[in-house]
Scaffold this motif. Structure first.
Motif, PDB file in Angstrom:
ATOM      1  N   LYS A  30      -0.921  17.434   4.977  1.00 49.36           N
ATOM      2  CA  LYS A  30      -1.719  18.640   4.725  1.00 49.36           C
ATOM      3  C   LYS A  30      -2.258  18.599   3.297  1.00 49.36           C
ATOM      4  CE  LYS A  30       0.157  22.455   6.439  1.00 49.36           C
ATOM      5  NZ  LYS A  30       1.215  23.464   6.741  1.00 49.36           N
ATOM      6  N   GLY A  32      -4.818  20.552   0.565  1.00 52.79           N
ATOM      7  CA  GLY A  32      -5.491  21.816   0.314  1.00 52.79           C
ATOM      8  C   GLY A  32      -6.483  21.747  -0.840  1.00 52.79           C
ATOM      9  N   LYS A  64      -4.785  16.642   7.417  1.00 57.22           N
ATOM     10  CA  LYS A  64      -5.295  17.938   7.843  1.00 57.22           C
ATOM     11  C   LYS A  64      -5.700  18.678   6.574  1.00 57.22           C
ATOM     12  CE  LYS A  64      -4.072  22.321  10.014  1.00 57.22           C
ATOM     13  NZ  LYS A  64      -2.973  23.135  10.622  1.00 57.22           N
ATOM     14  N   THR A  66      -7.608  21.855   4.409  1.00 56.51           N
ATOM     15  CA  THR A  66      -8.041  23.241   4.460  1.00 56.51           C
ATOM     16  C   THR A  66      -8.577  23.623   3.094  1.00 56.51           C
ATOM     17  OG1 THR A  66      -7.422  25.466   5.208  1.00 56.51           O
ATOM     18  CG2 THR A  66      -5.896  24.378   3.714  1.00 56.51           C
ATOM     19  N   TYR A  89       1.864  22.093   1.984  1.00 51.26           N
ATOM     20  CA  TYR A  89       0.757  21.192   1.653  1.00 51.26           C
ATOM     21  C   TYR A  89       1.248  20.114   0.696  1.00 51.26           C
ATOM     22  CZ  TYR A  89      -2.708  23.668   4.287  1.00 51.26           C
ATOM     23  OH  TYR A  89      -3.425  24.189   5.330  1.00 51.26           O
TER      24      TYR A  89
END
Length: 359
Positions: A30, A32, A64, A66, A89
């Motif tokens: 993750k 960010g 992934k 964001t 994250y």
């Protein structure tokens, strides 16, 4: 239970465990991103978001990503960083100078989370730094401005008086004076990164004062739009802004953050990441002059591209002496090149810039 059935059941358990292990291993990292403005600003935040998309394109389902947009440089930023860290994250990118202290505080509270801060100078064992050499783009735009201006009066719509922005004004000016020694630059400061209304007002004021070519260090296309309306010339900043004023748009200094983001995320994925201090420019493909408009003659485009190629080859540095400050005092002797420590703390105007830096 017979021995054969026991062996079969044990094998099934091992297979299940193996599949579970593979599923865990396949979980995406993750990543960010925290943005100062909207992704649709067509400037700074837009360019960073293009970099985020480059990460997705390169690493696919291994990551992934964001983003959180429109995060002010206040305690709100600390809340956003903390929330992302609590969500697990693995790497959090902060994309504006004013996030520095908030991110540092959160990094200390989450030592197992990795952080990177754009344009700042404070680091920690799990907090690295990154930036692009925007002054190289400003210099190249200055070369074009010096060739295209009829009045020799250039204008800059400036955001916040920190070294990064002062440095860009100071690179733009000698770029112009390298082809038109009488060129001068005047800056109007709007004290905001993204405020289309203030940016437009500043652009109109500069035009009224006689500037016929405008550069900006702000994030919206308002300057290009104002230039188009008033029949003067302007540049895209951070991205191609030609669709907002095709007749006015001379060229753009385009930032390619993806080359940095791909490097960092790749290191996070393979376990080799360390707290780098990355400052990349033309040489690494992080900055380029692009999107030349129809008003630019072929010889001017050729000259700008030759300067770009010289920067890339290490044969040209925008801050090479002799260089004088606004008051005429020599700050860099002939043939000397200003080092990164001096560039990062720049707090004066060079010769050719009019007005004063706000205190």
């Amino acid at each position: 239970m017979s021995l054969s059935r026991f062996k079969s059941a044990a094998a099934a358990v091992l297979v299940t465990l193996g599949l579970a292990s593979q599923a865990v291993a396949a979980d995406p990292a993750k990543i960010g991103f925290v943005y100062i403005g909207p992704t649709g600003d067509h400037g700074w935040t837009y360019a960073h978001d293009q970099g985020r998309k480059a990460v997705e394109a390169k690493f696919g389902d291994k990551v992934k990503t964001t983003f959180v947009e429109n995060v002010p440089e206040t305690a709100d930023a600390e809340r956003v960083f903390r929330d992302l860290a609590q969500q697990g994250y693995k790497m959090i990118f902060a994309t504006s100078f004013g996030y520095m202290n908030q991110q540092l505080k959160v990094a200390k509270a989450f030592p197992n989370t990795k952080f990177m801060h754009a344009t700042g100078y404070k680091s920690a064992p799990n907090l690295g730094l990154y930036d692009v050499r925007t002054y190289e783009g400003a210099y190249m735009l200055g070369v074009v401005a010096g060739k295209m201006s009829k009045s020799g009066k250039l204008g800059v719509v400036a955001s916040i008086p920190i070294p990064e922005v002062i440095r860009n004004i100071n690179a733009f000016t000698p770029g112009a004076r390298s082809v038109n020694p009488k060129a001068t630059t005047r800056a109007i400061w709007v004290n905001s990164w993204f405020d289309p209304g203030k940016e437009r007002e500043a652009a109109l004021t500069l035009i009224a004062q006689g500037s016929d070519v405008l550069m900006q260090n702000t994030d919206s296309p308002a300057v290009v739009q104002a230039a188009q309306e008033k029949g003067v010339l302007a540049f895209g900043w951070d991205s191609d802004m030609s669709k907002f004023g095709g007749k006015a748009h001379l060229a753009a200094s385009v930032l390619h953050w993806g080359v940095i983001y791909n490097k960092v995320v790749g290191e996070v994925l393979d376990g080799t990441w360390k707290t780098d201090d990355i400052w990349w420019g033309v040489k690494e493909g992080a900055v380029n002059i692009e999107a030349f408009g129809p008003a630019v003659p072929a010889d001017v485009k050729k000259l700008a591209e030759e300067r770009r190629d010289a920067i890339k080859a290490g044969k040209l540095h925008p801050f090479t002496g002799p260089l004088k400050a606004q008051d005429g005092k020599e700050v860099l002797a002939a043939a000397k090149t200003m080092g990164d420590p001096e560039l990062r703390k720049m707090n004066f105007y060079v010769e050719g810039v009019e007005g004063a830096i706000p205190k």
